[in-house]
Design an enzyme around this catalytic site. Sequence first.
Site, PDB file in Angstrom:
ATOM      1  N   HIS A 186      10.791  30.102  29.585  1.00  0.00           N
ATOM      2  CA  HIS A 186      10.947  31.292  28.741  1.00  0.00           C
ATOM      3  C   HIS A 186       9.901  32.349  29.047  1.00  0.00           C
ATOM      4  O   HIS A 186       8.742  32.065  29.295  1.00  0.00           O
ATOM      5  CB  HIS A 186      11.020  30.955  27.249  1.00  0.00           C
ATOM      6  CG  HIS A 186       9.762  30.453  26.609  1.00  0.00           C
ATOM      7  ND1 HIS A 186       8.808  31.305  26.078  1.00  0.00           N
ATOM      8  CD2 HIS A 186       9.315  29.210  26.369  1.00  0.00           C
ATOM      9  CE1 HIS A 186       7.835  30.580  25.539  1.00  0.00           C
ATOM     10  NE2 HIS A 186       8.103  29.310  25.701  1.00  0.00           N
ATOM     11  N   GLU A 238      12.735  32.927  23.201  1.00  0.00           N
ATOM     12  CA  GLU A 238      12.694  31.486  22.884  1.00  0.00           C
ATOM     13  C   GLU A 238      11.936  31.232  21.596  1.00  0.00           C
ATOM     14  O   GLU A 238      12.286  30.347  20.813  1.00  0.00           O
ATOM     15  CB  GLU A 238      12.039  30.722  24.050  1.00  0.00           C
ATOM     16  CG  GLU A 238      12.094  29.204  23.908  1.00  0.00           C
ATOM     17  CD  GLU A 238      10.877  28.582  23.241  1.00  0.00           C
ATOM     18  OE1 GLU A 238      10.867  27.361  23.050  1.00  0.00           O
ATOM     19  OE2 GLU A 238       9.926  29.319  22.874  1.00  0.00           O
ATOM     20  N   GLU A 239      10.865  32.006  21.392  1.00  0.00           N
ATOM     21  CA  GLU A 239       9.938  31.713  20.287  1.00  0.00           C
ATOM     22  C   GLU A 239      10.524  32.015  18.905  1.00  0.00           C
ATOM     23  O   GLU A 239       9.910  31.684  17.898  1.00  0.00           O
ATOM     24  CB  GLU A 239       8.625  32.497  20.471  1.00  0.00           C
ATOM     25  CG  GLU A 239       7.874  32.183  21.765  1.00  0.00           C
ATOM     26  CD  GLU A 239       7.170  30.826  21.752  1.00  0.00           C
ATOM     27  OE1 GLU A 239       7.377  30.046  20.803  1.00  0.00           O
ATOM     28  OE2 GLU A 239       6.422  30.555  22.708  1.00  0.00           O
ATOM     29  N   ASP A 266       8.530  24.451  30.325  1.00  0.00           N
ATOM     30  CA  ASP A 266       7.878  25.197  29.237  1.00  0.00           C
ATOM     31  C   ASP A 266       6.517  24.553  28.993  1.00  0.00           C
ATOM     32  O   ASP A 266       6.435  23.512  28.349  1.00  0.00           O
ATOM     33  CB  ASP A 266       8.749  25.140  27.975  1.00  0.00           C
ATOM     34  CG  ASP A 266       8.191  26.008  26.851  1.00  0.00           C
ATOM     35  OD1 ASP A 266       7.102  26.587  27.018  1.00  0.00           O
ATOM     36  OD2 ASP A 266       8.857  26.097  25.800  1.00  0.00           O
ATOM     37  N   HIS A 342       0.294  30.193  21.183  1.00  0.00           N
ATOM     38  CA  HIS A 342       0.645  31.100  20.080  1.00  0.00           C
ATOM     39  C   HIS A 342      -0.577  31.780  19.497  1.00  0.00           C
ATOM     40  O   HIS A 342      -0.591  32.161  18.320  1.00  0.00           O
ATOM     41  CB  HIS A 342       1.444  30.379  18.975  1.00  0.00           C
ATOM     42  CG  HIS A 342       2.744  29.813  19.448  1.00  0.00           C
ATOM     43  ND1 HIS A 342       3.739  29.373  18.599  1.00  0.00           N
ATOM     44  CD2 HIS A 342       3.231  29.632  20.699  1.00  0.00           C
ATOM     45  CE1 HIS A 342       4.764  28.929  19.302  1.00  0.00           C
ATOM     46  NE2 HIS A 342       4.474  29.082  20.580  1.00  0.00           N
TER      47      HIS A 342
HETATM   48 ZN   LIG Z   1       7.138  27.657  24.949  1.00  0.00          ZN
END
Ligand SMILES: [Zn+2]
Length: 391
Positions: A186, A238-239, A266, A342
């Site tokens: 992603h 994707e997130e 990923d 993140h």
């Molecule tokens: Zn990821």
Amino acid sequence: LWITIEAAELSSLERGSDANDWSRSAQAVAQRGGLAIARILESGLESLAAAHHRAYRRCGGFMTHSTRAEAEQAVDAFLNPARRPGPRVDYTIDNGSVVAGILGHVKTGNIYTTIAQLSSFPNRRYNQPSGVDAANWLKTLWSSYGVGRSDVSVALYPHAGWIQPSVVLTIQGATLPNEVVVLGGHLDSINSGGSTLAAPGADDDASGIASLTEVLRAALSAGYRPARTVKVMAYAAEEVGLRGSKEIAQAHRTAGANVVGVMQLDMTNYKASTEDIGMITDNTDPALTQFTKDLLNEYLGYTYANAACGYACSDHAAWFQQSYPSTMPFEGVYPQYNHQIHSANDTLAQSGNNATHAAKFTRLGVTFLAEVAKGTLSPSLATEFAARQAR
Ligand SMILES: [Zn+2]
């Protein structure tokens, strides 16, 4: 919109207080087999992703759908894996000279450079201009590898619901063009602290995109011509519920595409476990997962162990939902992985400012490419590639 998520996780997520808080907009409407279906305003998606990340510290965690029927189908697919068709081709290991030829072109420094460049965007968010800039940048890079090849094309894949496109490179299969092999990761990144904060996403998932980019560059540099059609994909969004990969996998199913194998990368650049690679066992195909281990044993000798990553932890789940066989080798044995994802701290520094671990996934991707898509090396194409690079 609609989401599917583990029911226990949904009920445990903390409620925020801001206007975009997910809990103001989310309404659980059904629960089956441990999964919940909820209705949510699009404005609550990032808040949901943030709350999920604070609680579970992992990528993904839910899937986003545009209709309730799609959400119900996702639950059905999850609960009835035995009904899905198995792999449509035999996975075999007999293309060693092509594997070796491409492996000889892999350069770890290129992986490092791609991670550095992708993580230098302020963020690669699905709904921010820099998320679009990153897609355009990647399209330009991949296009540069395909110059002079009439069988290679690169396109942005637009999505109606948000501005960031996915990026798809296609190498037309020379002899079995209707059988498709997908390698994906992603493109988007996220910072759970808020949409204005830096989201370098060096490991999550610039590393996966960079690993795949070097698979591609090495293959074209070696003059590789696959028998089956190869698609390399950088998924948008994707997130916020696997939204890009879900649309793409769904479109392949609607078109009746014969996708014979999907590899998802990923997070590849943080060595988190004694073993080199965690083999994800949920929402993946057992036969293709075993084949991935066979490739490791035959060609690379990297160590691995099985692990589950939870509901909808990455884009492989979107393909799995459409009954396509997927495999996901991961940077550690879940839940051992880079816990700085993140956040603004998801940088190359967390991986010692090198791409050594990600290079293992590039080499694994090369073996997957050459053995699942099969095909040959053309010395003249390799010579032309080298001449173009020299100019
Ligand atoms: Zn990821």
